[in-house]
Design an enzyme around this catalytic site. Structure first.
Site, PDB file in Angstrom:
ATOM      1  N   GLY A  16      41.320 -23.576  29.207  1.00 22.30           N
ATOM      2  CA  GLY A  16      41.522 -23.975  27.636  1.00 22.30           C
ATOM      3  C   GLY A  16      41.206 -22.679  26.870  1.00 22.30           C
ATOM      4  N   GLY A  20      36.346 -22.300  22.358  1.00 21.74           N
ATOM      5  CA  GLY A  20      35.211 -22.375  23.282  1.00 21.74           C
ATOM      6  C   GLY A  20      35.695 -21.497  24.490  1.00 21.74           C
ATOM      7  N   GLU A 175      40.302 -33.911   4.440  1.00 24.53           N
ATOM      8  CA  GLU A 175      41.410 -32.634   4.098  1.00 24.53           C
ATOM      9  C   GLU A 175      42.616 -32.977   3.995  1.00 24.53           C
ATOM     10  OE1 GLU A 175      38.222 -29.145   5.959  1.00 24.53           O
ATOM     11  OE2 GLU A 175      39.691 -30.297   7.303  1.00 24.53           O
ATOM     12  N   ASP A 304      34.706 -29.587  22.768  1.00 21.95           N
ATOM     13  CA  ASP A 304      34.755 -31.079  22.645  1.00 21.95           C
ATOM     14  C   ASP A 304      34.779 -32.018  23.874  1.00 21.95           C
ATOM     15  OD1 ASP A 304      37.319 -30.838  19.873  1.00 21.95           O
ATOM     16  OD2 ASP A 304      35.392 -30.201  19.885  1.00 21.95           O
ATOM     17  N   ALA A 320      33.997 -26.799  15.818  1.00 22.86           N
ATOM     18  CA  ALA A 320      34.276 -25.409  16.144  1.00 22.86           C
ATOM     19  C   ALA A 320      32.951 -24.652  16.427  1.00 22.86           C
ATOM     20  CB  ALA A 320      35.192 -24.501  15.278  1.00 22.86           C
TER      21      ALA A 320
END
Lengths: 431, 431
Positions: A16, A20, A175, A304, A320
């Site tokens: 990933g 992270g 948002e 996550d 984040a």
């Protein structure tokens, strides 16, 4: 495949390239181990601004960096673009679409995906926003619906084409709703002759009593006021009961819309199951206090993907900073262990999450922010939001140039960001 | 649908927002007539730079402008995004996917499409380059093939993944081949550990005896030299005999490549047939000297759609200047007729094409150019190419800012332009 180097360097596999995984790689000292970073996409995505791509404010290139451009030249560092299909924790092996990797340490930072609370059949009617493809599809759908409305004689169909429903009043939903409202009222309104985009409806649905439910109540109230000021219809305490093509039933009402966006739930990606651990209802794995997998101290999970209440009783949020701090923590931990350090008492230090605050933007020049004890909103909050996000940029080596680029894009590339490829599709519910 | 204005203003329908259609709209005086511009895409594309998007040098937004952003506010001007499905020249009607338009004058500038010389079955194996979607697909395919090569143990498959075949040695093919060579040797070469992209093969196939066959022979020779200097294998007098998945048979040889790009032929779009006129083998309609359709003086066709030898015996080429000059000519002609002017003798003036020269780039800092009697190549030609193309930009209101943006993109956004959305696909011949 060791590039001719001695096989004595330990091998760390990182799954990933989100916040992270990337933070881990950046914080881990060069040369201390061989690292292979594997991701099924070729880029790192600055997710906090993904909603800007979905609302035609920024382009994909403004918020994404090819992974190889970030790490291309780093010694003892490999990038593999492939989907991880299996984990064998006993054999210490990662299986991917085109081969296998054996590791000495494994960091699983594969992230989250959109979750539909047990209604996967809703996804086709209400797409989520997690990847560039998601954002580009939403943008395209919305822009095409206004094109359709421009020549649509049937008022009911025209209204549906000019209605946007955002499901989920967390930061992403807030948002999106605020920015869609701005898009229609200040950008699109000049483009059309037969319709008035400023009359478009933007509806935000939230199941709990307030938007930004994880934020302090004053900020929830401020956000709702600012959204309504922009023309968003905010409906709290309104659960979605059913979603079908072009239609949402919520709070007992039927809303017809060609533009339904889902931002109400995130779950761990299916790969998490391969860790064979206890997990919560969203599939997030319950890691040990040092972020390792029970029974496998050489395997870590961050971001996550995980569910953790830290050593101070703080629930690590799926945002984040949660992933970034965990990535840095694991990098330090492995570095120390490789250096031979043994912690006092034999137990590793536990991870502690430092809550630096929360922020969400509402439109182009407003936001709410909570930093420590300070809560503020409006334009100063927006400036703070901008500053913090610039700080957190990963891989964008020249942050000043990115700031200039965002500014330039924000104010002038509006146009560019409204370019959609492909041709006008058939009317109504095309996907 | 006249926006409440008196129906006395004549109505001009323009099909196509390429160079021809846009130039017509820009040159036609505001307010002299009502104009409806219809296109199945939402943007105008600066096609001379499309190859840059295909080779990951520029991003889509650098070369495309939403049509509504160009004309949004112009009075008596409507934009319709829809595909034109039929023309009824007797009833003076244009039928499109969502309605109909009646016109007093019609300008058909619908452009060209990729042509496979009677082998439409080759298209799936060798895509063309006419739209943003084409360019993005090529870019994605090439970048993914290098990702695959990085972990591919089979040498034959690895070689095929690192081979790019460009079919067609006209300006587009030359530009693609040169830029792909640069991409592999100067950009991608730093990104990978197990493969050496600078060893990638870029092969350019051309059926006639020289590349840039429409240019003077010295420039063809210069282009070939510059291409070979960049590492391109140029094979002239080499016709393609067969194309299948991952394979081209040409000049008696079989070339294996996961990246085959077709730039060898352009034909008129199918809509041209609806004009009911004589046309050449590529479907291009043979317009009258004043660019009108025989029997329908109120209908004009311009650009890549037409085949014309002008009043001075010059064949109007299917390049941007051909469309631009024709668009300007028709705008002036209709304007004069609406003003009541009747040309001497009742015959309209014929169109005369002014050949301002030819240019093609080869890589990032070289080109060949012919302007009038001057033929030159190398870096000065490239500068001239840049200047001319900036002049011809349509709709990019601030040309200085575009120049800055191209410069910025060209040298730094290389990274951004390498972002591909979506995940790693299955190995080998995925589309």
């Amino acid at each position: 495949m060791t590039n001719g180097r001695p096989a004595s360097l330990p091998h760390i596999v990182v799954i990933g390239a989100g916040f992270g995984g990337l933070t881990f790689c950046q914080k881990f000292p060069v040369g201390r181990a061989r690292i292979t970073l594997i991701d099924r996409q070729n880029h790192h995505l600055f997710q906090p601004l993904l909603y800007q791509v979905a609302t035609a404010g920024l382009s994909a290139v403004d918020i994404a960096q090819p992974i190889r451009a970030i790490f291309g030249n780093r010694p003892d560092f490999e990038v593999v673009m492939a989907e991880v299909t299996g984990l064998d924790l006993v054999a210490r092996r990662v299986v991917h679409a085109r081969g296998e990797l054996t590791y000495d340490y494994l960091v699983v930072a594969a992230g989250g995906m959109t979750s539909y609370f047990g209604h996967p059949e809703w996804e086709q009617f209400a797409p989520g926003l997690k990847t560039l493809d998601d954002a580009l599809a939403i943008r395209r759908r919305v822009l095409l619906s206004f094109e359709r409305a421009e020549t649509e004689p049937d008022p009911a169909k025209r209204d549906a084409a000019m209605t946007i429903v955002v499901i989920g009043g967390g930061p992403t939903g807030v948002e999106l709703a605020g920015t869609f409202a701005e898009l229609t009222r200040t950008v699109l309104n000049r483009d059309f002759d037969h319709i008035d985009p400023s009359k478009a409806r933007v509806i935000l649905l939230e199941g709990s009593p307030r938007v930004l439910a994880a934020y302090p109540p004053e900020l929830s109230a401020s956000a709702q006021r600012q959204l309504e000021h922009l023309g968003v219809e905010v409906r709290t305490a309104t659960r979605v009961e059913a979603i079908s093509a072009g239609q949402v039933v919520a709070g007992g009402q039927t809303l017809r819309s060609d533009n339904i966006v889902w931002s109400a739930g995130v779950a761990a990606v299916p790969l998490a199951r391969q860790l064979g651990m206890e997990s919560d209802r969203a599939g997030r794995v319950k890691v040990r206090p040092d972020l390792s997998v029970p029974g496998h101290p050489e395997v870590f999970a961050i971001g996550d993907l995980i569910s953790l209440v830290d050593a101070h009783g703080v629930t690590v949020p799926g945002i984040a900073p949660g992933a970034i701090q965990a990535g840095a923590f694991v990098a330090k931990l492995i570095d120390r262990e490789l250096g031979g350090a043994r912690p006092a008492g034999g137990e590793r230090e536990p991870f502690v999450y430092l809550d630096k605050g929360n922020m969400a933007t509402i439109g182009r020049s407003a936001a709410v922010a909570e930093i420590g004890r300070f809560k503020f909103s409006g334009f100063p909050a927006w400036i703070a939001w901008l500053g913090v996000h610039l700080l957190f940029l990963i891989g964008f080596r020249n942050k000043l140039s990115v700031l200039l680029q965002w500014t330039y894009s924000y104010f002038t590339y509006r146009r560019g960001a409204r370019v959609i490829s492909g041709t006008a599709g058939p009317p109504a519910h095309s996907s």
